[in-house]
Each structure stands twice: as structure tokens, then as C-alpha cells.
Write an enzyme that holds these catalytic residues in place. Structure first.
Site, PDB file in Angstrom:
ATOM      1  CE  LYS A 137     -53.912 -34.936  76.073  1.00 21.27           C
ATOM      2  NZ  LYS A 137     -53.159 -34.558  77.172  1.00 21.27           N
TER       3      LYS A 137
ATOM      4  CE1 TYR B  10     -48.872 -37.967  75.552  1.00 22.29           C
ATOM      5  CE2 TYR B  10     -49.769 -37.882  73.193  1.00 22.29           C
ATOM      6  CZ  TYR B  10     -49.160 -37.321  74.323  1.00 22.29           C
ATOM      7  OH  TYR B  10     -48.583 -36.193  74.259  1.00 22.29           O
TER       8      TYR B  10
ATOM      9  CE1 TYR C 219     -45.337 -36.745  73.459  1.00 25.07           C
ATOM     10  CE2 TYR C 219     -45.095 -35.975  71.278  1.00 25.07           C
ATOM     11  CZ  TYR C 219     -45.965 -36.141  72.101  1.00 25.07           C
ATOM     12  OH  TYR C 219     -47.397 -35.926  72.230  1.00 25.07           O
TER      13      TYR C 219
END
Length: 333
Positions: free
Chosen positions: A49, A289, A263
Site C-alpha cells: 500500500k 494476503y 477473507y
């Protein structure tokens, strides 16, 4: 592609290393595995990010913001990196954290990224899973605006055409590194969630005619939905860059076979991947992730989808801070 036309705050530690994973390659007995270390971008343990935030925070400053807001899951890497970036720039930061797992583990809810959010001075609010989080953010932002704050709202994951520019740039960076060492890349693999990383990469790769297939290993959405999200964002990013149509629908490939129960909930192959990278290469993945992305990579090597002698680059999206919220899952305690 002249990215200097776009405002940017240069805080990431770039270029990130491109390293060969000899022990992992030997253990899997197939392709030659390389890793692009975007866990090393700096700012509060780094992660993917930070590349996006260089462009997003520049846009916030251009608009005169004195506060940024974003949202993510409880153990959001994006929230943590946004909080760190805001601290560095002297901006207030407010985060909405969505409970996507239902975990009541105190470490999951207070340690890891959540601890770092607060250490960076961010304020947080919790939300139950399943809400329209963009609408929730806009409602809270309006309250701050009524108090006189100038709020810049960043969608989850920083996955906008502006944010995706960070991964267009990463594609250029990676190809430059490969060219400088005579490395012919046969495949690139990375985790894909909110779509910005994969969309930026595929747009950059296609814009410079790299000829390298990219596979996103999904962490949340079903395959078709994930691919549709990535393609839509890639199209918008290409428009922003001035090369509309450079990405075709067939260029976008996502595999959601490794999501597991949902998730943020790792299954056994995610845990195996985390342990393999840690024990063989001294590299920390995360359970949300990069661990799921690596599980897909390992399975592709074992099943022969990636052939012996091929050169595969795994783009590490970071997130190791989340490990400290998953101690009971990782240790079985």
C-alpha cells in the site's frame, strides 16, 4: 510512460529488492523462484500500500486535506500504512475497521496492525461485517467536515486509478531490474484483493509490452468477480495514463481456489506457505494476503502449472505485522 506528470510524495524505500529464493526453489523441485520484496517499502514494516499511498497522499495534499480516512478489515495492512503515512505528513487519520472474521481473540482485535494504527496516532471505529463501508466512510467524513475538517477519503486498499499508479511504476521497476541482470521472467504471481495491485501491474506490463503473464491469487472474492474488479480498475488506470484499451479482458487472470473459509481466515496450505518461507528463506508472509498468494504459488509449482526451469517472480505484498494477531492459529494453541 511519464509518471512524473502525476503528483507524488516520495517516501517509499524504492526500488525494493528482487531476490532469488534458492532453498524454496530446491524444496519444490520445479521452477526458479524469485521474490519482489514489496514488504520492504518502509513506513511501519512496509507493504504494497505504500506505493499506492505515494500518489494518493499527494492528491490529498493537493486538495488541501488536513485529515485522511480509509477503511479495511480489523488487521488491515492498508489502514496501518495509511496511519503511518499520515503521521509522517502531519495529517490526522481516522480508520473504520470492519469485522470480517468474527474473531474474538484479543490478539487479533488489539495486537498486530491494530496496535500499530494507534501507535501512529490514528483514531479508529469498528463496524460489523457486510456493511457498505464506502457509505459508512462518507457518513463519518461528513461529520468531520461539519466540524471544519478537510477530509480526503481513500477507498479500501487504496484501489483507485490514482493508487494503481504505484503498481504501474512497480511494473516498470521490476522489468528494469530483470533487464539489468539478464533475467527472463516467465510468470509473475501476487495476492489480489481490492484489485489495485494487480490492476496497476497488468496495466504497466501491457503498456511496456513486457509479454509476461500475471496471475493474481484471490484472497476474498470468487474468480469472475475478482477478475471483473481488476479489469475495470485496469481500464480506468489506462485511461488516466493516456493509453486506453491497452489491457484486454483476457490479460486479467485471478485464481480464487486458495481463499479457504473466507477473507482473513487461513487454511492449512496458507499456514504451510508461511512456515516454508520463514524456515527456508527467513521471509515473513502474512495470513491474509501474501500467505494465500504463496500457497497458490507453491501449488502451481507442485502441480506442474509452472514448469521446471521456468522463472517465476512472486510479488510479496507485505503484511507481517498481522502475524501477531494470529498467534493461536499459527501455533495451534
Amino acid at each position: 510512460m511519464h509518471l512524473a506528470r502525476f503528483s507524488r510524495v516520495f517516501l517509499a524505500h524504492l526500488p525494493t529488492p528482487l531476490e532469488r529464493l534458492d532453498r524454496l526453489s530446491d524444496a519444490l523441485g520445479g521452477p526458479e523462484i524469485w521474490i519482489k520484496r514489496d514488504d520492504c517499502t518502509g513506513l511501519s514494516t512496509g507493504g504494497n500500500k505504500t506505493r499506492k499511498l505515494e500518489f494518493l497522499m499527494a492528491e490529498a495534499l493537493d486538495e488541501g486535506a488536513d485529515m485522511v480516512m480509509t477503511q479495511g478489515a480489523t488487521q488491515s495492512n492498508h489502514a496501518r500504512q495509511t496511519a503511518a503515512f499520515a503521521a509522517r505528513l502531519g495529517l490526522a487519520c481516522h480508520l473504520l475497521l470492519e469485522d470480517r472474521t468474527g474473531s474474538e481473540d484479543p490478539n487479533y482485535n488489539r495486537n498486530g496492525n491494530v496496535l500499530l494504527d494507534h501507535l501512529h496516532g490514528a483514531t479508529t471505529e469498528k463496524r460489523p461485517g457486510g456493511l457498505d463501508m464506502q457509505a459508512e466512510m462518507e457518513a463519518v467524513a461528513e461529520k468531520f467536515r461539519a466540524e471544519g475538517r478537510k477530509v480526503y477519503v481513500i477507498p479500501g486498499g487504496g484501489s483507485t486509478p490514482t493508487g494503481a499508479l504505484g503498481y504501474v511504476n512497480c511494473a516498470f521497476e521490476l522489468l528494469g531490474q530483470a533487464n539489468d541482470r539478464g533475467l527472463v521472467i516467465d510468470h509473475i504471481v501476487t495476492a489480489t484483493g481490492s484489485a489495485g495491485t494487480q490492476a496497476g501491474l497488468i496495466t504497466g506490463l501491457k503498456a511496456i509490452n513486457a509479454g509476461i503473464p500475471l496471475t493474481g491469487i484471490g484472497v476474498r472474492a470468487p474468480k469472475e468477480k475478482q477478475e471483473d474488479m481488476v479489469f475495470a480498475l485496469a481500464q480506468a488506470t489506462a485511461e488516466k495514463l493516456g493509453c486506453p484499451g491497452v489491457v484486454a479482458r483476457e490479460d486479467v487472470v485471478a485464481d480464487s481456489s486458495y481463499v479457504g473459509p473466507g477473507y482473513g481466515i487461513p487454511r492449512e496450505d496458507t499456514i504451510e506457505a508461511i512456515k516454508m518461507f520463514a524456515e527456508l528463506e527467513g521471509i515473513l508472509l502474512d495470513p491474509v494476503y501474501s500467505g494465500k498468494g504463496a500457497a497458490g504459488l507453491i501449488d502451481y509449482c507442485r502441480s506442474g502449472k509452472f514448469g521446471k526451469g521456468e522463472r517465476v517472480v512472486f510479488l510479496h505484498t507485505g503484511g507481517s505485522a498481522a502475524l501477531f494477531g494470529y498467534d493461536s492459529v499459527l501455533t495451534g494453541a
